[in-house]
Write a protein that holds these residues in place. Structure first.
Motif, PDB file in Angstrom:
ATOM      1  N   ASN A  89     -47.251 -15.925  45.139  1.00 54.55           N
ATOM      2  CA  ASN A  89     -46.043 -16.708  45.391  1.00 54.55           C
ATOM      3  C   ASN A  89     -46.302 -18.138  44.926  1.00 54.55           C
ATOM      4  O   ASN A  89     -47.407 -18.476  44.482  1.00 54.55           O
ATOM      5  CB  ASN A  89     -45.606 -16.636  46.860  1.00 54.55           C
ATOM      6  CG  ASN A  89     -46.565 -17.315  47.819  1.00 54.55           C
ATOM      7  OD1 ASN A  89     -47.557 -17.934  47.420  1.00 54.55           O
ATOM      8  ND2 ASN A  89     -46.288 -17.204  49.099  1.00 54.55           N
ATOM      9  N   ASP A  90     -45.308 -18.987  45.021  1.00 48.19           N
ATOM     10  CA  ASP A  90     -45.451 -20.357  44.540  1.00 48.19           C
ATOM     11  C   ASP A  90     -46.543 -21.111  45.297  1.00 48.19           C
ATOM     12  O   ASP A  90     -47.258 -21.933  44.724  1.00 48.19           O
ATOM     13  CB  ASP A  90     -44.118 -21.109  44.661  1.00 48.19           C
ATOM     14  CG  ASP A  90     -43.073 -20.617  43.672  1.00 48.19           C
ATOM     15  OD1 ASP A  90     -43.469 -20.018  42.650  1.00 48.19           O
ATOM     16  OD2 ASP A  90     -41.871 -20.807  43.924  1.00 48.19           O
ATOM     17  N   ALA A  91     -46.672 -20.829  46.608  1.00 49.93           N
ATOM     18  CA  ALA A  91     -47.624 -21.571  47.429  1.00 49.93           C
ATOM     19  C   ALA A  91     -49.079 -21.269  47.091  1.00 49.93           C
ATOM     20  O   ALA A  91     -49.963 -22.086  47.369  1.00 49.93           O
ATOM     21  CB  ALA A  91     -47.372 -21.280  48.913  1.00 49.93           C
ATOM     22  N   ASN A  92     -49.357 -20.111  46.493  1.00 51.20           N
ATOM     23  CA  ASN A  92     -50.738 -19.795  46.128  1.00 51.20           C
ATOM     24  C   ASN A  92     -50.957 -19.818  44.618  1.00 51.20           C
ATOM     25  O   ASN A  92     -51.944 -19.243  44.116  1.00 51.20           O
ATOM     26  CB  ASN A  92     -51.183 -18.452  46.729  1.00 51.20           C
ATOM     27  CG  ASN A  92     -50.350 -17.273  46.244  1.00 51.20           C
ATOM     28  OD1 ASN A  92     -49.936 -17.190  45.089  1.00 51.20           O
ATOM     29  ND2 ASN A  92     -50.093 -16.321  47.145  1.00 51.20           N
ATOM     30  N   GLY A  93     -50.058 -20.489  43.902  1.00 51.21           N
ATOM     31  CA  GLY A  93     -50.220 -20.610  42.453  1.00 51.21           C
ATOM     32  C   GLY A  93     -49.993 -19.317  41.712  1.00 51.21           C
ATOM     33  O   GLY A  93     -50.544 -19.127  40.616  1.00 51.21           O
ATOM     34  N   MET A  94     -49.188 -18.406  42.300  1.00 57.30           N
ATOM     35  CA  MET A  94     -48.883 -17.112  41.673  1.00 57.30           C
ATOM     36  C   MET A  94     -50.157 -16.329  41.388  1.00 57.30           C
ATOM     37  O   MET A  94     -50.344 -15.763  40.300  1.00 57.30           O
ATOM     38  CB  MET A  94     -48.061 -17.312  40.395  1.00 57.30           C
ATOM     39  CG  MET A  94     -46.753 -18.046  40.605  1.00 57.30           C
ATOM     40  SD  MET A  94     -45.638 -17.206  41.788  1.00 57.30           S
ATOM     41  CE  MET A  94     -45.144 -15.778  40.824  1.00 57.30           C
ATOM     42  N   THR A  95     -51.047 -16.294  42.394  1.00 53.72           N
ATOM     43  CA  THR A  95     -52.344 -15.634  42.248  1.00 53.72           C
ATOM     44  C   THR A  95     -52.429 -14.433  43.175  1.00 53.72           C
ATOM     45  O   THR A  95     -52.216 -14.545  44.388  1.00 53.72           O
ATOM     46  CB  THR A  95     -53.494 -16.599  42.593  1.00 53.72           C
ATOM     47  OG1 THR A  95     -53.413 -17.747  41.759  1.00 53.72           O
ATOM     48  CG2 THR A  95     -54.846 -15.930  42.400  1.00 53.72           C
ATOM     49  N   ASN A  96     -52.762 -13.287  42.607  1.00 50.73           N
ATOM     50  CA  ASN A  96     -52.972 -12.065  43.372  1.00 50.73           C
ATOM     51  C   ASN A  96     -54.467 -11.909  43.649  1.00 50.73           C
ATOM     52  O   ASN A  96     -55.282 -11.953  42.727  1.00 50.73           O
ATOM     53  CB  ASN A  96     -52.456 -10.858  42.594  1.00 50.73           C
ATOM     54  CG  ASN A  96     -50.976 -10.972  42.284  1.00 50.73           C
ATOM     55  OD1 ASN A  96     -50.144 -10.845  43.170  1.00 50.73           O
ATOM     56  ND2 ASN A  96     -50.645 -11.224  41.021  1.00 50.73           N
ATOM     57  N   LYS A  97     -54.822 -11.717  44.926  1.00 51.35           N
ATOM     58  CA  LYS A  97     -56.235 -11.678  45.293  1.00 51.35           C
ATOM     59  C   LYS A  97     -56.523 -10.557  46.293  1.00 51.35           C
ATOM     60  O   LYS A  97     -55.653 -10.117  47.035  1.00 51.35           O
ATOM     61  CB  LYS A  97     -56.672 -13.003  45.931  1.00 51.35           C
ATOM     62  CG  LYS A  97     -56.683 -14.197  45.026  1.00 51.35           C
ATOM     63  CD  LYS A  97     -57.567 -15.325  45.579  1.00 51.35           C
ATOM     64  CE  LYS A  97     -57.165 -15.784  46.961  1.00 51.35           C
ATOM     65  NZ  LYS A  97     -57.959 -16.954  47.410  1.00 51.35           N
TER      66      LYS A  97
END
Length: 338
Positions: free
Chosen positions: A141-149
């Motif tokens: 999402n925007d809050a995590n910089g569009m990062t999947n982890k």
């Protein structure tokens, strides 16, 4: 606004569950709970978790308030007698201990007894547990910089230690760990992936060892692997409350091994529940009771959230009516202790 603490009893709206099961853990330290079949649920709107003892003749659900309005992913550790949730409100794992004591009393809430450090992940979508390790899904999402982890923790005597963090090159939702191999759904697609021996891999970018397409599936969310049976949910369109479904793949290890990387598992290898009688719209999580051949689903869209159960499908496709159904606002996570 902080919600008031509360508890309520919810009754199933159709015939009650009649089931029995042998617990795999013969020494769980909970004095006589080995024969219980128990369902735990989390919500992303109510600030509560649900508990149902399915081993009694007329099960009723009991809700306990917790310190997270929005929780996605739930697990009960019977050795420690604690519930673990992934808090999307607080961006951390939260532990609610001494559960049996609370259950035996008339309390209306659970007290948090441990947590991970806030901020290791943002926008959690699921957790899976393997021994003392807890894996959390972070969806972009925007809050995590569009990062999947995928974030790996060790459960310690006092809390959690961050062990590893993997960046994954696709959107994530449901996960399930089997013998150190992590199966994951690729959100917004019809694909699932496996990361073999995930705990032996170094932190950093993580590429799946294999990815396959499930024919006829629109958008997968829930995933549960049990007794060599893979159960998946299909939410279809996120805005439709009639196009959801359940897919069962038997002899999964053989079917998966026979499917090439980037190949397709065909309809011939599936049993499916779809249709208006199923009341499946957005089934976001799933558990499978292989002893009693029942499937339990967290249906998020219909009536604001429902917990459904289905008989194990015996045909290639059916529009099955739920065996049981009850409303639970915002239900997102479901965990079956058997």
């Amino acid at each position: 606004m902080k919600k008031n603490l509360f508890m309520m009893a919810l009754s199933f709206s159709v015939l009650g569950f009649v089931s029995c099961s042998d617990d795999d853990d013969s020494n769980n330290g909970n004095g006589g709970n080995d024969d219980k079949l128990e369902l735990f649920t989390s919500s992303n709107t109510s600030g509560s978790i649900g508990y149902t003892d399915l081993s009694v003749v007329s099960p009723t659900a009991r809700l306990f308030s917790i310190g997270s309005i929005d929780a996605d992913g739930i697990y009960y550790d019977d050795d420690r007698d604690e519930i673990i949730v992934a808090s999307r409100s607080n961006n951390r794992l939260e532990v609610y201990g001494n559960f049996r004591t609370a259950l035996a009393g008339s309390g209306t809430s659970l007290e948090m007894t441990a947590s991970s450090t806030t901020g290791d992940f943002n926008n959690a979508r699921e957790i899976s547990v393997d021994g003392n390790r807890v894996v959390v899904v972070q969806d972009q999402n925007d809050a995590n910089g569009m990062t999947n982890k995928l974030v790996v923790y060790q459960r310690t005597a006092t809390g959690f230690t961050l062990e590893k963090s993997f960046t994954v090159p696709f959107k994530l939702w449901g996960i399930d760990i089997e013998d150190g191999n992590l199966f994951a759904v690729e959100d917004a697609s019809s694909r699932i992936a496996v990361f073999n021996n995930i705990f032996s891999k170094p932190s950093g970018n993580l590429v799946p060892d294999k990815k396959v397409t499930i024919e006829g599936l629109v958008r997968t969310h829930g995933i549960h692997h049990e007794d060599n049976t893979m159960v998946l949910t299909d939410v279809g369109s996120a805005t439709s409350d009639t196009d959801g479904g359940i897919i069962v793949i038997e002899n999964f290890s053989s079917v998966f091994a026979a499917t090439a990387n980037d190949g397709t598992i065909s309809l011939a290898n599936q049993k499916r529940i779809y249709g208006p009688n199923s009341t499946l719209g957005n089934p976001v999580d799933v558990s499978f009771d292989d002893d009693n051949n029942k499937i339990y689903v967290a249906e998020r869209l219909n009536q604001g959230g429902r917990v459904l159960s289905f008989a194990y499908p015996t045909s290639a496709q059916s529009d099955a009516t739920p065996l049981t159904a009850r409303n639970e606002p915002g239900v997102t996570g479901i965990y079956l202790r058997d």
